[in-house]
Each structure stands twice: as structure tokens, then as C-alpha cells.
Write a protein that holds these residues in place. Structure first.
Motif, PDB file in Angstrom:
ATOM      1  N   SER A  89       0.828  -1.207   0.000  1.00  0.00           N
ATOM      2  CA  SER A  89       0.000   0.000   0.000  1.00  0.00           C
ATOM      3  C   SER A  89       0.858   1.251   0.000  1.00  0.00           C
ATOM      4  O   SER A  89       0.520   2.253  -0.657  1.00  0.00           O
ATOM      5  CB  SER A  89      -0.931   0.001   1.228  1.00  0.00           C
ATOM      6  N   LEU A  90       1.976   1.219   0.733  1.00  0.00           N
ATOM      7  CA  LEU A  90       2.853   2.385   0.737  1.00  0.00           C
ATOM      8  C   LEU A  90       3.552   2.559  -0.610  1.00  0.00           C
ATOM      9  O   LEU A  90       3.638   3.681  -1.127  1.00  0.00           O
ATOM     10  CB  LEU A  90       3.877   2.259   1.865  1.00  0.00           C
ATOM     11  N   ARG A  91       4.042   1.446  -1.202  1.00  0.00           N
ATOM     12  CA  ARG A  91       4.740   1.553  -2.485  1.00  0.00           C
ATOM     13  C   ARG A  91       3.810   2.058  -3.580  1.00  0.00           C
ATOM     14  O   ARG A  91       4.229   2.824  -4.451  1.00  0.00           O
ATOM     15  CB  ARG A  91       5.324   0.191  -2.877  1.00  0.00           C
ATOM     16  N   ARG A  92       2.563   1.641  -3.544  1.00  0.00           N
ATOM     17  CA  ARG A  92       1.595   2.042  -4.572  1.00  0.00           C
ATOM     18  C   ARG A  92       0.579   3.020  -3.984  1.00  0.00           C
ATOM     19  O   ARG A  92      -0.616   2.939  -4.239  1.00  0.00           O
ATOM     20  CB  ARG A  92       0.888   0.805  -5.130  1.00  0.00           C
ATOM     21  N   ARG A  93       1.096   3.947  -3.210  1.00  0.00           N
ATOM     22  CA  ARG A  93       0.217   4.837  -2.456  1.00  0.00           C
ATOM     23  C   ARG A  93      -0.660   5.718  -3.336  1.00  0.00           C
ATOM     24  O   ARG A  93      -1.813   5.982  -2.997  1.00  0.00           O
ATOM     25  CB  ARG A  93       1.036   5.702  -1.494  1.00  0.00           C
ATOM     26  N   VAL A 107      -7.880   4.871  -5.810  1.00  0.00           N
ATOM     27  CA  VAL A 107      -8.966   3.880  -5.758  1.00  0.00           C
ATOM     28  C   VAL A 107      -9.995   4.257  -4.695  1.00  0.00           C
ATOM     29  O   VAL A 107     -11.208   4.221  -4.943  1.00  0.00           O
ATOM     30  CB  VAL A 107      -8.394   2.470  -5.491  1.00  0.00           C
ATOM     31  N   TRP A 108      -9.527   4.636  -3.523  1.00  0.00           N
ATOM     32  CA  TRP A 108     -10.464   5.007  -2.461  1.00  0.00           C
ATOM     33  C   TRP A 108     -11.257   6.256  -2.815  1.00  0.00           C
ATOM     34  O   TRP A 108     -12.455   6.360  -2.493  1.00  0.00           O
ATOM     35  CB  TRP A 108      -9.733   5.197  -1.137  1.00  0.00           C
ATOM     36  N   LEU A 109     -10.619   7.213  -3.458  1.00  0.00           N
ATOM     37  CA  LEU A 109     -11.347   8.420  -3.859  1.00  0.00           C
ATOM     38  C   LEU A 109     -12.397   8.109  -4.917  1.00  0.00           C
ATOM     39  O   LEU A 109     -13.503   8.659  -4.897  1.00  0.00           O
ATOM     40  CB  LEU A 109     -10.366   9.481  -4.375  1.00  0.00           C
ATOM     41  N   GLY A 143       1.395  -5.163  10.135  1.00  0.00           N
ATOM     42  CA  GLY A 143       1.477  -6.570  10.488  1.00  0.00           C
ATOM     43  C   GLY A 143       1.178  -6.836  11.947  1.00  0.00           C
ATOM     44  O   GLY A 143       0.659  -7.907  12.287  1.00  0.00           O
ATOM     45  N   THR A 144       1.481  -5.891  12.831  1.00  0.00           N
ATOM     46  CA  THR A 144       1.254  -6.101  14.271  1.00  0.00           C
ATOM     47  C   THR A 144      -0.001  -5.362  14.740  1.00  0.00           C
ATOM     48  O   THR A 144      -1.010  -5.983  15.076  1.00  0.00           O
ATOM     49  CB  THR A 144       2.481  -5.629  15.063  1.00  0.00           C
ATOM     50  N   ALA A 145       0.060  -4.021  14.750  1.00  0.00           N
ATOM     51  CA  ALA A 145      -1.125  -3.257  15.162  1.00  0.00           C
ATOM     52  C   ALA A 145      -2.294  -3.515  14.226  1.00  0.00           C
ATOM     53  O   ALA A 145      -3.452  -3.545  14.652  1.00  0.00           O
ATOM     54  CB  ALA A 145      -0.797  -1.770  15.204  1.00  0.00           C
ATOM     55  N   GLY A 146      -2.000  -3.714  12.937  1.00  0.00           N
ATOM     56  CA  GLY A 146      -3.065  -4.006  11.980  1.00  0.00           C
ATOM     57  C   GLY A 146      -3.761  -5.325  12.276  1.00  0.00           C
ATOM     58  O   GLY A 146      -4.964  -5.474  12.038  1.00  0.00           O
ATOM     59  N   SER A 147      -3.005  -6.298  12.789  1.00  0.00           N
ATOM     60  CA  SER A 147      -3.627  -7.568  13.176  1.00  0.00           C
ATOM     61  C   SER A 147      -4.619  -7.356  14.318  1.00  0.00           C
ATOM     62  O   SER A 147      -5.722  -7.919  14.314  1.00  0.00           O
ATOM     63  CB  SER A 147      -2.547  -8.566  13.612  1.00  0.00           C
ATOM     64  N   ALA A 148      -4.212  -6.520  15.293  1.00  0.00           N
ATOM     65  CA  ALA A 148      -5.127  -6.218  16.402  1.00  0.00           C
ATOM     66  C   ALA A 148      -6.353  -5.463  15.897  1.00  0.00           C
ATOM     67  O   ALA A 148      -7.478  -5.704  16.358  1.00  0.00           O
ATOM     68  CB  ALA A 148      -4.395  -5.397  17.463  1.00  0.00           C
ATOM     69  N   VAL A 176     -18.187  -0.281  10.121  1.00  0.00           N
ATOM     70  CA  VAL A 176     -17.000  -0.745  10.845  1.00  0.00           C
ATOM     71  C   VAL A 176     -16.097  -1.547   9.911  1.00  0.00           C
ATOM     72  O   VAL A 176     -14.860  -1.406   9.950  1.00  0.00           O
ATOM     73  CB  VAL A 176     -17.415  -1.588  12.070  1.00  0.00           C
ATOM     74  N   SER A 177     -16.680  -2.368   9.048  1.00  0.00           N
ATOM     75  CA  SER A 177     -15.882  -3.139   8.083  1.00  0.00           C
ATOM     76  C   SER A 177     -15.098  -2.209   7.160  1.00  0.00           C
ATOM     77  O   SER A 177     -13.914  -2.448   6.881  1.00  0.00           O
ATOM     78  CB  SER A 177     -16.793  -4.050   7.257  1.00  0.00           C
ATOM     79  N   VAL A 178     -15.746  -1.158   6.703  1.00  0.00           N
ATOM     80  CA  VAL A 178     -15.059  -0.182   5.847  1.00  0.00           C
ATOM     81  C   VAL A 178     -13.930   0.487   6.619  1.00  0.00           C
ATOM     82  O   VAL A 178     -12.837   0.703   6.085  1.00  0.00           O
ATOM     83  CB  VAL A 178     -16.058   0.854   5.314  1.00  0.00           C
ATOM     84  N   ALA A 179     -14.179   0.811   7.892  1.00  0.00           N
ATOM     85  CA  ALA A 179     -13.144   1.454   8.706  1.00  0.00           C
ATOM     86  C   ALA A 179     -11.910   0.562   8.835  1.00  0.00           C
ATOM     87  O   ALA A 179     -10.770   1.052   8.793  1.00  0.00           O
ATOM     88  CB  ALA A 179     -13.699   1.782  10.093  1.00  0.00           C
ATOM     89  N   VAL A 180     -12.108  -0.738   8.977  1.00  0.00           N
ATOM     90  CA  VAL A 180     -10.976  -1.669   9.062  1.00  0.00           C
ATOM     91  C   VAL A 180     -10.204  -1.692   7.742  1.00  0.00           C
ATOM     92  O   VAL A 180      -8.964  -1.621   7.724  1.00  0.00           O
ATOM     93  CB  VAL A 180     -11.468  -3.086   9.421  1.00  0.00           C
ATOM     94  N   LEU A 181     -10.918  -1.806   6.623  1.00  0.00           N
ATOM     95  CA  LEU A 181     -10.258  -1.840   5.313  1.00  0.00           C
ATOM     96  C   LEU A 181      -9.482  -0.557   5.047  1.00  0.00           C
ATOM     97  O   LEU A 181      -8.367  -0.588   4.509  1.00  0.00           O
ATOM     98  CB  LEU A 181     -11.302  -2.068   4.215  1.00  0.00           C
ATOM     99  N   VAL A 182     -10.065   0.561   5.413  1.00  0.00           N
ATOM    100  CA  VAL A 182      -9.382   1.847   5.223  1.00  0.00           C
ATOM    101  C   VAL A 182      -8.125   1.904   6.086  1.00  0.00           C
ATOM    102  O   VAL A 182      -7.068   2.372   5.639  1.00  0.00           O
ATOM    103  CB  VAL A 182     -10.340   3.008   5.567  1.00  0.00           C
ATOM    104  N   ALA A 183      -8.219   1.413   7.324  1.00  0.00           N
ATOM    105  CA  ALA A 183      -7.071   1.488   8.235  1.00  0.00           C
ATOM    106  C   ALA A 183      -5.886   0.667   7.744  1.00  0.00           C
ATOM    107  O   ALA A 183      -4.728   1.076   7.915  1.00  0.00           O
ATOM    108  CB  ALA A 183      -7.487   1.023   9.630  1.00  0.00           C
ATOM    109  N   ILE A 184      -6.115  -0.501   7.126  1.00  0.00           N
ATOM    110  CA  ILE A 184      -4.995  -1.364   6.737  1.00  0.00           C
ATOM    111  C   ILE A 184      -4.547  -1.141   5.291  1.00  0.00           C
ATOM    112  O   ILE A 184      -3.582  -1.772   4.851  1.00  0.00           O
ATOM    113  CB  ILE A 184      -5.352  -2.852   6.951  1.00  0.00           C
ATOM    114  N   THR A 185      -5.223  -0.262   4.566  1.00  0.00           N
ATOM    115  CA  THR A 185      -4.791   0.031   3.186  1.00  0.00           C
ATOM    116  C   THR A 185      -4.541   1.513   2.967  1.00  0.00           C
ATOM    117  O   THR A 185      -3.452   1.918   2.541  1.00  0.00           O
ATOM    118  CB  THR A 185      -5.842  -0.460   2.172  1.00  0.00           C
TER     119      THR A 185
END
Length: 728
Positions: free
Chosen positions: A12-16, A22-24, A270-275, A309-318
């Protein structure tokens, strides 16, 4: 899982630029869809399978003209006896004629014909029948109805239109923006960087925008209750900010350790995102689990909130990793951006960890005084929970509307002139296969109802064109949400349950509210057991322990009990009600308790995972159980405090709305988060963990082998990085 999220974060960072684009595109596309496909929201609560709903369906079939929304215009003359004078009659008949010619109205009943006039000749009621249901009444029709009687009011009369037709969708205005503003201030203080705070807030707002736009785009094919979008907005904002906060905080920590932005964000996801993924999944499961209750409007509310909430999770990890890529080291405070990273220090011995922070000091104090802390915590929460034993639930009526609103003014005037029962009339439906059976049953039913304690009056029956169905109006002595009215409904049903060859059904808005509340009360223990069992199972997977999940579930029950107690004390008993702008104490909205259980479960697991996962990580790597507890609190206290304050701010912002339902939801969620984060998770939990010592992490070997490893702490990721080191 952690390794997969690590790769997702780096990608996600490399193809930021692509990720942001995409999100917009998704946001704009769903925004257009919402604007073009948005359907109406419903303000009524249906309950399939109940007697009251069965009767309403029968009335819609047999009395189609009466199936639309109704309005009641309360009239108060300037003086006693004035309604009986020729001039007074002319004024009232003028209001009746005006109401009958309103757009959308099919008729208005003259109070002189219906005898809806008080003995003192000062108060009268005009019944107005609309052609469509309350949800289909247009804003223009509703506005015209509210202006009825302007000429009479100019002569000193009081005209107050009310009734179910005034049920409208609660508006979200600028007051709850205060909560978002407070959340932004907390982010700035926590991060010490406007860039980090602004990026986190932007991330959450984009997620909320996508979630809400998708929800409204579906509203043309899914019947949304008026409170469903408010709940979705409330939760979407709160968890969206919190999830981005967790990932950004871990990313900043890795930057200070000397990792490159790409590696830092990969490990953060990988860590906080898993939580975050686990916490989000628990919220979604709990909210979607509301469907097991079998109540359609509650199912829609749960699924709508779960979607955001599902959208919030997807937004947070991408999206969050992509925005962190644009920010670079500017997410750090200005004074730390040029500091030599820890990984570049050439001293042979690494610098000792700073343990002077409040989190470490608080954990040391709590673990040292663990017995008194546990006892005081349990006693305090127990006292706060005491009012919950008197909790009553009901659907709201006009008497709880904000003072000064048209619905409240009309309800107060009706109560003043006629008594509280006139604001919650009941309807008895008598039906059979033949007109003869119905005609024989109606007098018996009317007599039995009239002799029932708590009945003020029984109206003459109305027959449908076929003569097979009769409608009998019943006026209770007590108000719609009074306990006496609930008793009356059961008494009437018991008395008229079997009358000859006819079927007798009791309905009306008041009866529907009682049926809804009772079904929710019956479902709540089952749902609570489901949620508690789910929490134990999920945490057993995460922490490889039996006692930690049990402790977490018991803490959740303490949070729920204390939250119920405080909410009952304020909103039902009226203690300190003025502080939250509550005009009239009343029973809690019927779906609030079961909704609170689902939402607080997910949020409680959120803080539990964030704090206890670090404790387990340090314990597994050689620390004593007590030191691991202190480390977990020391590293997580600041972020959990910020996350809790943000959630409290967002939820608390909705307390300023006039709608008492939304007000109570915002208040209860804010209080629940405060209790769970600061009293249960950051005080009682470390004290109990210290008391259990190493026993907290015991798990039978056979169960350890049987349980799948979800790797929330990122042990698999560390093994992967050891085998495939990267250039940092």
C-alpha cells in the motif's frame, strides 16, 4: 495473518498513489449512487409474529382508509366553556375544515360529532386521517399540517397539531461536530504533530464517507430505520479514528527505531493491523449477531453499523499506510524528525528503556496494591450498577420529545386537558368468518374491556364494509410508557382471548411498543450469553489461555452492568438529567440495552487485545508475569487513553442532539467506553493479571494443539523477518 498484513502494508505504501486514487473513486462513486438512489428511512418499528402486528396487518386489509398515518390536533380555548358558544364552535369547525383540505389528508373528524370535548368546554381533539403512512408523508405535507390553526391562534386560541404523522428522521447537525473537534485535539496532543493528527482524521473521515454513502445507496432496496444511519455514523467515526491511531502510533515507534518508512509501515500493519483486524471482526460479529434476535429493524441497525465498521478496518490497513507514505517522517514531532534513530546508535549497549512514563508508574502502583484495587473497583462498579435492577424499556412517545417541539406541545396539551391515556390509545380488533359472529362478539368484548381496571373509556365499534371485522377504541387511564399501561394490555388480552367464534386482537402504537420491548427483553439474556461465549472463544484463540478470556468476559459484564446502571439513573430516574439536556425522564428506548451489549463487546475486546497482547508478547520472551503486565500497560496506556478519549468525544457529541433516543445512545456508549477503558482494562485487568501471575497464561496442551494460531502478536512475522531479513 501478520505476515500477510505486513506485505499488504508495504504494498500500500509503495503504490500509495494508486491506493488513494482507488479510495477516492470509490468515495465519489458511492456518493453519486447515494445521491441518486437514496430511499426514505422508516420511523416505525414493526414486529412480525406479535399480536399487535398481526392486528395492524388485518386493519390494513379490512380498513384500508384507516391504514394511513393519523394526526391529533389539540385545541384549547382561551376560557372555560368557550367551546360550547357559537363563536367557539365556529372557530373549531374552521380548524376542522382547514385540516380536512390539507394536502395528503383524506378527512378530519369534528370533535362535536366524536364528543372529544372536555366537560369544562375548554379542550377538544380533532382526529386527522392521512392517505399514506407516516414514512410516506412528505416534508411539505408535514409542514402544512404543523401550521394548521394560525388564524385561531391569532384570536388567543392554542392549536397544537401532533400525532404519529410528526414522526420524522432525527437530524444530524453541527453539535456533534464538537466531539470530532475534541477528538482532533486529542490526536494533536497524543502525536505532537499536526500532520499525524490530520492524516489520522482524514483517514477516518474518508472511511465514514464511504461507509455512509454505501449505506444510503442501499436504502432504496433496504428499509432503514431513522436511527440506523446515526448509529452507523457514530460507530464509523469512533472506530475509524481509533484504528488509524493504533497503526500510526506503531508506525511512529518503528520510525524512531531506525526503520525505513516502508518497513516501518509494513511492521505496523502486520502487528497493530492484526489487532485492528481482530477488534473490527469482533465488533462486526457482535453487531451482525443482532440478527439472531429475529427483529427486522434491529437486524438492519446492526448490519448497517457492521458495514461502516468493516469499511473502517479496510481503510485502516490500506489507506492509512498509503497516507503514511506521503507523510514520511513528518508524522513525528518536529523535534524528533532529525534525531538519530535508535538502530543507528553505535554504542555497544543499547540505551535503557525509559520507564518514567505515567503508564509504567500506574502499572507499578496497581500491581503493588492489586488486592485493594480489585476490591475498590468491584465495589464501585457494583454500586454504579444498582439502578439497573429497576430498568424499564419502552418505545418513545411524544411526551419524551424535546420541550417546544410540535409533538411535545400537542402531547402536553392533551395530557393537560384529557389525561395521559389519550396520548396512547389502544385498539381492539374483533374479526370472524361471518358478520353474525362478529356482531355477537363485539358487545361481549366491549363489556369485558370496559370492566378492566385501568380503562378510562371505550369508543363505539366501527365495522368494515363486509361486517366481519370491528375496531373498538380504548382509552387507558395511564400514559403509553407507564407500567400500569403495560399491565392493562396484558389484562385485556387475558380477558378477551377467547370470545365465541371470533378472534380478538389488541394493537395500537402503545401495544406495539410493549410487544417490541418484551421480545427484546426475552432476547437479551440469550444474546448476552452468545456474546460472552464468543468473547471467551476468540480471546482463547488470541492469548492461548483460559483464565485471561474468562477475566476479560467478566470485566465486560462489569462494564455492561455499570453502564446500564448509570444510564438508568440519568435517563429513567432523572438524576442529573439537566446536565445532558434531558427534559423528561422516561424508560430507556427498548433496543438500547441489547445494542449496547453488542457494541461495547467489540470495543472492550479492542482495548483488551491492545493491552494484553503486549503482556503476552513480553511474557513469552522471558519476562516475569508481573513485569510483562507492567510492560504491556507502560507501552499501551498512552494509546489506549487517547483511543478511549476519542471514542468518548465522538459518542458524547451525539448527546447534544435534541432527539432523546440518539442522546441516550451517545451517552451510554460514551459512559461504557470510559468505564471499560479506564476502570476495567487499565485498572482491574492489570491488578488481576498480577494476582494470577504465571497462571494467567496456562492452557492445556491438548487444547493448545487443537486451537488454530491467529498470531495477533506477530510471532510468525518475526520468524519470517529472521529468515528473510530486509534492509532497514
Amino acid at each position: 495473518m501478520a505476515t500477510l498484513l505486513y506485505r499488504l502494508g508495504r504494498a500500500s505504501l509503495r503504490r500509495r498513489r494508486l491506493v488513494v486514487a482507488v479510495w477516492l473513486v470509490v468515495l465519489v462513486g458511492l456518493g453519486i449512487a447515494a445521491a441518486t438512489l437514496k430511499g426514505p428511512t422508516a420511523s416505525n418499528f414493526t414486529m412480525p409474529g406479535t399480536e399487535s402486528q398481526q392486528a395492524l396487518d388485518l386493519l390494513a386489509e379490512r380498513f384500508p382508509a384507516a391504514s394511513g398515518a393519523t394526526g391529533t390536533i389539540a385545541v384549547k380555548a382561551p376560557a372555560d366553556g368557550q367551546l360550547t358558544t357559537p363563536d367557539g364552535q365556529a372557530v373549531v369547525k374552521g380548524v376542522v375544515q382547514e385540516a380536512a383540505t390539507l394536502p395528503g389528508v383524506i378527512g378530519a373528524v369534528d370533535p362535536y360529532q366524536s364528543q372529544a370535548i372536555t366537560p369544562n368546554g375548554r379542550y377538544a381533539l380533532i382526529q386527522v386521517q392521512f392517505a399514506t403512512g407516516a414514512d410516506d408523508v412528505t416534508d411539505d405535507q408535514r409542514a402544512a399540517y404543523e401550521k394548521v390553526g394560525a388564524q385561531a391562534e391569532a384570536q388567543g386560541w392554542q392549536i397544537a397539531p401532533g400525532g404519529e404523522v410528526l414522526n420524522a428522521e432525527p437530524e444530524v447537525g453541527s453539535t456533534e461536530a464538537l466531539g470530532v473537534l475534541v477528538a482532533a485535539i486529542v490526536l494533536i496532543i497524543t502525536f505532537g504533530s499536526l500532520v499525524a493528527a490530520g492524516m489520522t482524521m482524514l483517514n477516518a473521515l474518508i472511511g465514514v464517507g464511504v461507509g455512509m454513502a454505501g449505506l444510503f445507496a442501499l436504502s432504496s432496496v433496504v428499509a432503514l430505520t431513522s436511527t440506523a444511519p446515526i448509529l452507523a455514523l457514530m460507530l464509523g467515526l469512533a472506530v475509524g479514528i481509533d484504528y488509524s491511531l493504533f497503526i500510526t502510533s506503531r508506525h511512529r515507534q518503528h520510525l524512531l527505531e531506525g526503520l525505513t518508512p516502508e518497513e516501518a509501515v509494513g511492521r505496523a500493519v502486520g502487528t497493530a493491523g492484526s489487532a485492528v483486524l481482530f477488534a473490527g471482526a469482533t465488533v462486526v460479529i457482535a453487531l451482525a449477531g443482532l440478527a439472531v434476535v429475529g427483529i427486522p429493524f434491529l437486524t438492519v441497525m446492526g448490519l448497517a453499523a457492521a458495514g461502516t465498521v468493516s469499511v473502517a478496518v479496510l481503510v485502516a490497513i490500506t489507506l492509512a499506510p498509503a497516507l503514511l507514505g506521503f507523510a514520511g517522517r513528518r508524522v513525528l514531532p518536529r523535534k524528533l524528525r532529525t534525531v538519530t534513530p535508535a538502530a543507528e546508535v553505535t554504542d555497544a549497549a543499547p540505551a535503557a528503556e525509559d520507564r518514567s512514563g505515567f503508564g509504567f508508574r500506574w502499572a507499578q502502583w496497581v500491581t503493588r496494591l492489586r488486592i485493594p484495587v480489585i476490591l475498590v473497583g468491584l465495589l464501585g462498579l457494583g454500586l454504579l450498577a444498582l439502578p439497573a435492577q429497576d430498568m424499564r424499556i419502552a418505545l418513545p412517545d411524544a411526551s419524551t420529545a424535546p420541550v417546544g417541539s410540535p409533538a411535545r406541545t400537542s402531547a402536553d396539551l392533551i395530557r393537560e386537558g384529557f389525561g395521559p391515556g389519550f396520548t396512547g390509545r389502544l385498539a381492539v380488533v374483533v374479526t370472524s368468518d361471518s358478520p353474525q359472529d362478529t356482531a355477537a362478539a363485539v358487545p361481549q368484548v366491549a363489556a369485558l374491556v370496559q370492566r378492566t381496571d385501568g380503562v378510562l373509556a371505550v369508543a363505539p365499534p366501527q365495522l368494515d364494509p363486509s361486517g366481519r371485522t370491528a375496531l373498538i377504541g380504548v382509552i387507558p387511564k395511564s400514559g403509553p410508557t407507564d407500567a400500569a399501561t403495560e399491565t392493562l394490555v396484558h389484562d385485556i388480552r387475558d380477558r378477551v382471548g377467547s370470545i365465541g367464534n371470533a378472534e380478538v386482537l389488541l394493537t395500537g402504537v402503545t401495544a406495539i411498543g410493549i410487544d417490541v420491548s418484551e421480545k427484546l427483553s426475552d432476547a437479551m439474556p440469550v444474546y448476552l450469553l452468545l456474546v460472552v461465549g464468543l468473547s471467551i472463544l476468540l480471546l482463547m484463540l488470541v492469548f492461548r489461555s483460559i483464565l485471561v478470556p474468562v477475566k476479560a468476559a467478566l470485566g465486560f459484564l462489569l462494564t455492561v452492568a455499570a453502564t446500564f446502571g448509570i444510564t438508568v439513573a440519568v435517563f429513567q430516574q432523572g438524576h442529573l438529567a439537566s446536565l445532558v439536556g434531558l427534559d423528561s425522564p422516561a424508560p430507556l428506548i427498548s433496543f438500547l440495552p441489547i445494542l449496547l451489549i453488542g457494541i461495547l463487546f467489540g470495543l472492550a475486546m479492542d482495548y483488551e487485545v491492545f493491552l494484553v497482547s503486549r503482556m503476552r508478547e513480553d511474557f513469552v520472551h522471558g519476562d516475569t508475569a508481573r513485569q510483562a503486565t507492567i510492560n504491556g500497560m507502560g507501552h499501551g496506556a498512552r494509546v489506549v487513553t487517547a483511543a478511549a478519549l476519542i471514542m468518548m468525544s465522538v459518542f458524547g457529541g451525539f448527546v447534544f442532539l435534541d432527539d432523546p433516543v440518539i442522546k441516550s445512545m451517545g451517552f451510554a456508549l460514551a459512559v461504557g467506553v470510559a468505564i471499560d477503558a479506564f476502570v476495567v482494562r487499565m485498572t482491574i485487568v492489570p491488578a488481576v493479571m498480577s494476582l494470577l501471575n504465571a497462571r494467567a497464561w496456562w492452557l492445556p496442551r491438548w487444547l493448545d494443539r487443537a486451537l488454530p494460531n491467529v498470531d495477533i502478536e506477530g510471532e510468525g512475522l518475526r520468524a519470517h523477518l529472521d529468515k528473510h531479513p530486509v534492509n532497514v
